[in-house]
Design a protein around this motif. Sequence first.
Motif, PDB file in Angstrom:
ATOM      1  N   ALA A 175       3.824  44.500  22.819  1.00 34.88           N
ATOM      2  CA  ALA A 175       2.801  43.541  22.393  1.00 34.88           C
ATOM      3  C   ALA A 175       1.451  43.889  23.013  1.00 34.88           C
ATOM      4  O   ALA A 175       0.401  43.793  22.357  1.00 34.88           O
ATOM      5  N   GLU A 176       1.455  44.287  24.289  1.00 34.41           N
ATOM      6  CA  GLU A 176       0.212  44.667  24.969  1.00 34.41           C
ATOM      7  C   GLU A 176      -0.418  45.891  24.300  1.00 34.41           C
ATOM      8  O   GLU A 176      -1.625  45.942  24.058  1.00 34.41           O
ATOM      9  N   TRP A 177       0.435  46.904  23.987  1.00 33.38           N
ATOM     10  CA  TRP A 177      -0.074  48.095  23.306  1.00 33.38           C
ATOM     11  C   TRP A 177      -0.614  47.752  21.925  1.00 33.38           C
ATOM     12  O   TRP A 177      -1.638  48.292  21.504  1.00 33.38           O
ATOM     13  N   ASP A 178       0.099  46.864  21.197  1.00 33.99           N
ATOM     14  CA  ASP A 178      -0.344  46.489  19.853  1.00 33.99           C
ATOM     15  C   ASP A 178      -1.740  45.874  19.880  1.00 33.99           C
ATOM     16  O   ASP A 178      -2.567  46.134  19.008  1.00 33.99           O
ATOM     17  N   VAL A 179      -1.993  45.046  20.879  1.00 32.79           N
ATOM     18  CA  VAL A 179      -3.325  44.421  21.013  1.00 32.79           C
ATOM     19  C   VAL A 179      -4.388  45.488  21.257  1.00 32.79           C
ATOM     20  O   VAL A 179      -5.467  45.486  20.654  1.00 32.79           O
ATOM     21  N   LYS A 180      -4.073  46.414  22.153  1.00 33.93           N
ATOM     22  CA  LYS A 180      -5.038  47.473  22.480  1.00 33.93           C
ATOM     23  C   LYS A 180      -5.311  48.364  21.279  1.00 33.93           C
ATOM     24  O   LYS A 180      -6.443  48.803  21.052  1.00 33.93           O
ATOM     25  N   LEU A 181      -4.256  48.635  20.498  1.00 31.24           N
ATOM     26  CA  LEU A 181      -4.423  49.530  19.351  1.00 31.24           C
ATOM     27  C   LEU A 181      -5.306  48.924  18.263  1.00 31.24           C
ATOM     28  O   LEU A 181      -5.818  49.649  17.406  1.00 31.24           O
ATOM     29  N   GLN A 182      -5.480  47.619  18.278  1.00 30.40           N
ATOM     30  CA  GLN A 182      -6.364  46.965  17.317  1.00 30.40           C
ATOM     31  C   GLN A 182      -7.841  47.112  17.703  1.00 30.40           C
ATOM     32  O   GLN A 182      -8.732  46.882  16.894  1.00 30.40           O
ATOM     33  N   ASP A 183      -8.092  47.452  18.970  1.00 31.71           N
ATOM     34  CA  ASP A 183      -9.447  47.638  19.486  1.00 31.71           C
ATOM     35  C   ASP A 183      -9.818  49.118  19.361  1.00 31.71           C
ATOM     36  O   ASP A 183      -9.170  49.976  19.970  1.00 31.71           O
ATOM     37  N   PRO A 184     -10.854  49.455  18.581  1.00 32.86           N
ATOM     38  CA  PRO A 184     -11.217  50.869  18.374  1.00 32.86           C
ATOM     39  C   PRO A 184     -11.429  51.635  19.678  1.00 32.86           C
ATOM     40  O   PRO A 184     -11.002  52.785  19.804  1.00 32.86           O
ATOM     41  N   ALA A 185     -12.105  51.010  20.643  1.00 32.74           N
ATOM     42  CA  ALA A 185     -12.369  51.700  21.916  1.00 32.74           C
ATOM     43  C   ALA A 185     -11.072  51.980  22.661  1.00 32.74           C
ATOM     44  O   ALA A 185     -10.852  53.084  23.191  1.00 32.74           O
ATOM     45  N   GLU A 186     -10.184  50.961  22.717  1.00 29.12           N
ATOM     46  CA  GLU A 186      -8.902  51.122  23.407  1.00 29.12           C
ATOM     47  C   GLU A 186      -8.028  52.139  22.668  1.00 29.12           C
ATOM     48  O   GLU A 186      -7.312  52.930  23.273  1.00 29.12           O
ATOM     49  N   TYR A 187      -8.093  52.079  21.322  1.00 36.82           N
ATOM     50  CA  TYR A 187      -7.302  53.016  20.522  1.00 36.82           C
ATOM     51  C   TYR A 187      -7.691  54.465  20.833  1.00 36.82           C
ATOM     52  O   TYR A 187      -6.835  55.343  21.019  1.00 36.82           O
ATOM     53  N   GLU A 188      -9.024  54.694  20.894  1.00 34.58           N
ATOM     54  CA  GLU A 188      -9.510  56.057  21.191  1.00 34.58           C
ATOM     55  C   GLU A 188      -9.061  56.504  22.582  1.00 34.58           C
ATOM     56  O   GLU A 188      -8.650  57.657  22.786  1.00 34.58           O
ATOM     57  N   LYS A 189      -9.103  55.586  23.515  1.00 25.17           N
ATOM     58  CA  LYS A 189      -8.696  55.900  24.898  1.00 25.17           C
ATOM     59  C   LYS A 189      -7.207  56.232  24.963  1.00 25.17           C
ATOM     60  O   LYS A 189      -6.791  57.224  25.585  1.00 25.17           O
ATOM     61  N   LEU A 190      -6.386  55.413  24.287  1.00 28.15           N
ATOM     62  CA  LEU A 190      -4.934  55.633  24.324  1.00 28.15           C
ATOM     63  C   LEU A 190      -4.546  56.910  23.584  1.00 28.15           C
ATOM     64  O   LEU A 190      -3.600  57.611  23.976  1.00 28.15           O
TER      65      LEU A 190
END
Length: 654
Positions: free
Chosen positions: A604-619
């Motif tokens: 769930a934590e990863w899913d939230v981050k993946l919705q954020d473009p900045a977090e997605y790019e970082k991950l």
Amino acid sequence: MLTTSVLLLSPMLSVNKIELHFGGETLFQDISFLVNPGDRIGLIGRNGAGKSTLLKIIANKITPDGGEVAKPNDYKIGFLTQDIQHKKGISIWEETATSFEEIKALEKKLEELNTALAERDDYESQSYMDLVHDLTEFQERYQLLGGYTYQAEMERVLLGLGFTQEEFERNIETFSGGWQMRVELAKILLQNNDLLLLDEPTNHLDIESIMWLEEFLMDNQQAAIIVSHDRAFLNNSTNRTLEISLGRSYDFPVPYHKFVELRADIREKQMAAKKNQEKEIKQTQELIDRFRAKASKASFAQSLIKRLDKMDIIEVEEEDDREMHFRFPPAPHSGKVVLKGEHIHKAYGEKKVLTDIDIEIERGDKIAFVGQNGQGKTTLVKVLLEEVEHQGKVTIGHQVKVGYYAQNQADAMDGNKTVLRTIEDAADDETRKRARSILGSFMFSGEDVEKKVKVLSGGERGRLALCKMMLEPANVLVLDEPTNHLDMRAKDVLKSALAQYDGTLILVSHDRDFLSGLVNKTYEFREGKIKPYLGGIEFFLEQRKIEDMRLIEKRSEEKAKKEKKGDTRADQKAQREAEKEKKKLERELSKIESEVEQLEAQIAEWDVKLQDPAEYEKLSKEDGFFNTYEKAKSDLQAKMKSWEDVHLKLEAHS
């Protein structure tokens, strides 16, 4: 206020002013009632009152001549009828699983998505992320619908209705129509409908399965309308009673046993009130007649007339008071032992039904044969009456004359004969002269006696079969499920007649109320053996402490193990080992639940981050992140499967 808003939002069904006519006769007139969430309605009435027809109208199988059935668009109805389409080439488990259409479709979709993700390595592409998003949504929907637990629920319901785990994979066509009806009932119970329409659901169930169904309905939130002539079942599974009588409906917010008292009390008060009103009307009319011609009293007479015109006339609810009435002929004298079986064996192919059975039935015995369907009750009856081949010895006592009502007795009569001809052909010369009078005792009068058997209802055929059986005096009555098609009043009359019968009685029945007070010995059939209980059905139920059929099997297995070992210390050791295994499973289940929670939280934590473009790019720049992400989802599915397996094992140890 909160409660009110919840009720307003809850789905309900409205039956409003239903009318139906057949051949110029009115079956229904102004049938109206509401079905609210949580209602478990017992729909009662005489045979031919239209109970099954009303269910078909509610299920939209029949269109009424007037009125309507209103319900929300997404309102789901499960309808168990007495007519089912027999399936072939599919197992019990597969057929039952058809109740979960959306879950099965989701399983297929999830498999396709997981396969698609496993074959790709373009983890940073939008199409890959779309697949991940779809997978997450489908998994959430799958969990919401009970995708991780539905198989355990299927097993619980099938076991409760009498199937064994070994039978789950057998083809459905290898089972009798009664067992196939149980599969249909299982499917309906599992569908999570808003309303269950159950037409005689106990007809093909044994006592243990009926008691399980009672508990299921009481614990379930689905509304239900139940047509049944099983008084004990209605008493235990309903909270409201709807009576259909002479085309009208009478609604009582109480279970059946309270309805009987309430209905009688209401009718008594109505009759008393009507009697008082008629007395008042008569006195008022006398005053009007006396003063009408007198000028000085004319205005007084007119006021009395107006008062009469405004008076609401009290109506006493009509009652269908037709009654079947008869007594069995006196039993001719017989020897002390009327039927005896020694070392009886009976098998159908490889299936052993009866194994080394010894039974002795004495003059005057009142016996009930009970147990699961398929355990040999009817087979033993046919063996004792020498109607089927078998191994072992059967002795029929001196001067024994048997009256036999078979399960299919009502359907075995010639459908092209009239009711009158059926009785005349079976009667001797003297009795034939009284054929119409005898039929009248069984509620066949006037033009009814000229009806052909094939157009009779199930209850009417049952009454006719009983009438036919009574034509010749017998000192041993053997009745195999005689109440299946009889309404409650007819069952009461039959029970009263059997209670007065002075011969020997053998009853095969699953109707607890009917057996209550009627028998003094009970034989339980299980796994090819029979066990006698020297008491009636109440004593049997008390001794076995039946809550469901699983409890009986479990206790029988435990007792067999103890008798085989014959060692108390070994039993205690086995008990300790079982307790130890149970605690081990509980710890394992707790550990899996903790791991599932951790995985769900992480995903769930990863899913939230993946919705954020900045977090997605970082991950996406982290080496191996998406492999880790997919592995976590795969691990979660595996853990859920492990949880289900361990949970089932733990239930077996409960």
